[in-house]
Design a protein around this motif. Structure first.
Motif, PDB file in Angstrom:
ATOM      1  N   GLY A  10       0.849  -1.196   0.000  1.00  0.00           N
ATOM      2  CA  GLY A  10       0.000   0.000   0.000  1.00  0.00           C
ATOM      3  C   GLY A  10       0.878   1.236   0.000  1.00  0.00           C
ATOM      4  N   LYS A  16       1.426   0.344   7.070  1.00  0.00           N
ATOM      5  CA  LYS A  16       1.964  -1.015   6.919  1.00  0.00           C
ATOM      6  C   LYS A  16       2.861  -1.427   8.093  1.00  0.00           C
ATOM      7  CE  LYS A  16       3.596   0.429   3.295  1.00  0.00           C
ATOM      8  NZ  LYS A  16       3.925   1.288   2.259  1.00  0.00           N
ATOM      9  N   PHE A  50      18.643   7.253  -2.430  1.00  0.00           N
ATOM     10  CA  PHE A  50      18.065   7.907  -3.614  1.00  0.00           C
ATOM     11  C   PHE A  50      19.006   8.994  -4.131  1.00  0.00           C
ATOM     12  CE2 PHE A  50      13.463   7.094  -4.697  1.00  0.00           C
ATOM     13  CZ  PHE A  50      13.274   5.978  -3.890  1.00  0.00           C
ATOM     14  N   GLU A  62      15.673  -3.295  -3.637  1.00  0.00           N
ATOM     15  CA  GLU A  62      14.340  -3.636  -3.110  1.00  0.00           C
ATOM     16  C   GLU A  62      13.885  -4.999  -3.663  1.00  0.00           C
ATOM     17  OE1 GLU A  62      11.019  -1.062  -4.507  1.00  0.00           O
ATOM     18  OE2 GLU A  62      10.423  -0.940  -2.409  1.00  0.00           O
ATOM     19  N   CYS A  79       6.095  -4.029   2.852  1.00  0.00           N
ATOM     20  CA  CYS A  79       6.854  -3.605   1.664  1.00  0.00           C
ATOM     21  C   CYS A  79       6.814  -2.085   1.524  1.00  0.00           C
ATOM     22  CB  CYS A  79       6.234  -4.197   0.409  1.00  0.00           C
ATOM     23  SG  CYS A  79       6.197  -5.990   0.397  1.00  0.00           S
ATOM     24  N   GLY A  81       6.156   1.405  -0.282  1.00  0.00           N
ATOM     25  CA  GLY A  81       5.018   1.765  -1.124  1.00  0.00           C
ATOM     26  C   GLY A  81       5.261   1.604  -2.619  1.00  0.00           C
ATOM     27  N   GLY A  82       6.538   1.715  -3.027  1.00  0.00           N
ATOM     28  CA  GLY A  82       6.841   1.656  -4.457  1.00  0.00           C
ATOM     29  C   GLY A  82       7.156   0.255  -4.954  1.00  0.00           C
ATOM     30  N   SER A 118      12.074  12.126   4.857  1.00  0.00           N
ATOM     31  CA  SER A 118      12.399  10.697   4.917  1.00  0.00           C
ATOM     32  C   SER A 118      11.878   9.930   3.698  1.00  0.00           C
ATOM     33  CB  SER A 118      11.842  10.081   6.205  1.00  0.00           C
ATOM     34  OG  SER A 118      10.426  10.194   6.224  1.00  0.00           O
ATOM     35  N   ARG A 119      10.961  10.556   2.944  1.00  0.00           N
ATOM     36  CA  ARG A 119      10.384   9.855   1.786  1.00  0.00           C
ATOM     37  C   ARG A 119      10.597  10.667   0.500  1.00  0.00           C
ATOM     38  NH1 ARG A 119       7.529   8.365   6.281  1.00  0.00           N
ATOM     39  NH2 ARG A 119       6.765   6.239   6.358  1.00  0.00           N
ATOM     40  N   ARG A 135      -0.635   3.823  -9.064  1.00  0.00           N
ATOM     41  CA  ARG A 135      -0.261   2.583  -8.385  1.00  0.00           C
ATOM     42  C   ARG A 135      -1.460   1.731  -7.972  1.00  0.00           C
ATOM     43  NH1 ARG A 135       4.417   4.497  -4.158  1.00  0.00           N
ATOM     44  NH2 ARG A 135       6.095   4.853  -5.689  1.00  0.00           N
TER      45      ARG A 135
HETATM   46  C1  S3P Z   1       8.502   4.642  -1.402  1.00  0.00           C
HETATM   47  C2  S3P Z   1       7.974   4.317  -0.175  1.00  0.00           C
HETATM   48  C3  S3P Z   1       8.799   4.189   1.031  1.00  0.00           C
HETATM   49  C4  S3P Z   1      10.229   3.817   0.653  1.00  0.00           C
HETATM   50  C5  S3P Z   1      10.776   4.770  -0.353  1.00  0.00           C
HETATM   51  C6  S3P Z   1       9.967   4.783  -1.642  1.00  0.00           C
HETATM   52  C7  S3P Z   1       7.595   4.814  -2.562  1.00  0.00           C
HETATM   53  O1  S3P Z   1       8.263   3.176   1.878  1.00  0.00           O
HETATM   54  O2  S3P Z   1      10.301   2.505   0.160  1.00  0.00           O
HETATM   55  O3  S3P Z   1      10.797   6.050   0.231  1.00  0.00           O
HETATM   56  O4  S3P Z   1       8.049   4.855  -3.711  1.00  0.00           O
HETATM   57  O5  S3P Z   1       6.356   4.904  -2.317  1.00  0.00           O
HETATM   58  P1  S3P Z   1       6.940   3.362   2.803  1.00  0.00           P
HETATM   59  O6  S3P Z   1       5.758   3.064   1.954  1.00  0.00           O
HETATM   60  O7  S3P Z   1       7.135   2.343   3.868  1.00  0.00           O
HETATM   61  O8  S3P Z   1       6.951   4.750   3.329  1.00  0.00           O
END
Ligand code: S3P
Length: 164
Positions: A10, A16, A50, A62, A79, A81-82, A118-119, A135
């Motif tokens: 998600g 999550k 990144f 990942e 997982c 989000g991406g 952080s994101r 998505r």
């Molecule tokens: C991302 C979500 C992040 C993390 C990164 C990229 C995304 O995880 O993997 O910053 O592309 O949506 P969370 O969904 O746990 O914040």
């Protein structure tokens, strides 16, 4: 792939990690957060990965982490989000047994995300909404259950447990 794992997918802000930890402790399973494993392996936090190595590199790591953790047993796996941005991951998720998609309105999700750098994928709400819309069909396509996540985490955990 029948390993009793429970996989949570998600958008950022869907809860999550919070839900995964509660669920894992309720079931006596190990909790695994793929982002934390990536950070440990790389010795850097996600925004640094990144910035220094690029998103493509992050996505490669990942994928290898996801493949590896899906081989474990009795884990609740949260997982990033991406995760659905990579086709290989979609294949892995489609062969996993219990994949739960935590969904909520994009505005609710966005408002939950801390603005602390952080994101790296988060900027304005408009961009977030675009990402959400792009998505969402992918999350739906690789999950067996959709769970409404705009409520108390305990209720979300109970709902997941009812589906097991
Ligand atoms: C991302 C979500 C992040 C993390 C990164 C990229 C995304 O995880 O993997 O910053 O592309 O949506 P969370 O969904 O746990 O914040």
């Amino acid at each position: 792939m029948t390993r009793n794992n429970i996989v949570l997918i998600g958008m950022m802000g869907s809860g999550k990690s919070t839900i995964g930890k509660l669920l894992a402790s309720g079931l006596g399973f190990e909790f695994i957060d793929t982002d934390s494993i990536i950070e440990e392996r790389e010795g850097k936090i996600i925004p640094e990965i990144f910035a220094r190595s690029g998103e493509e590199y992050f996505r490669q790591v990942e994928t290898s982490v996801l493949k590896e953790v899906l081989e474990k047993e009795k884990c609740v796996i949260s997982c990033g989000g991406g995760v659905v941005e990579t086709l290989k991951n979609i294949d892995f998720l489609q062969s996993a047994e219990k994949v739960f998609y935590l969904d909520a309105d994009s505005r609710v999700l966005y408002d939950r995300i801390p603005i602390d750098g952080s994101r790296p994928k988060v900027s304005t709400y408009k961009n977030f909404e675009k990402l959400y819309e792009a998505r969402r069909p992918k999350y739906l396509g690789c999950s067996k259950y959709t769970i409404h996540a705009d409520r108390n985490p305990i209720e979300v955990v109970q709902e997941i447990m009812r589906q097991l």
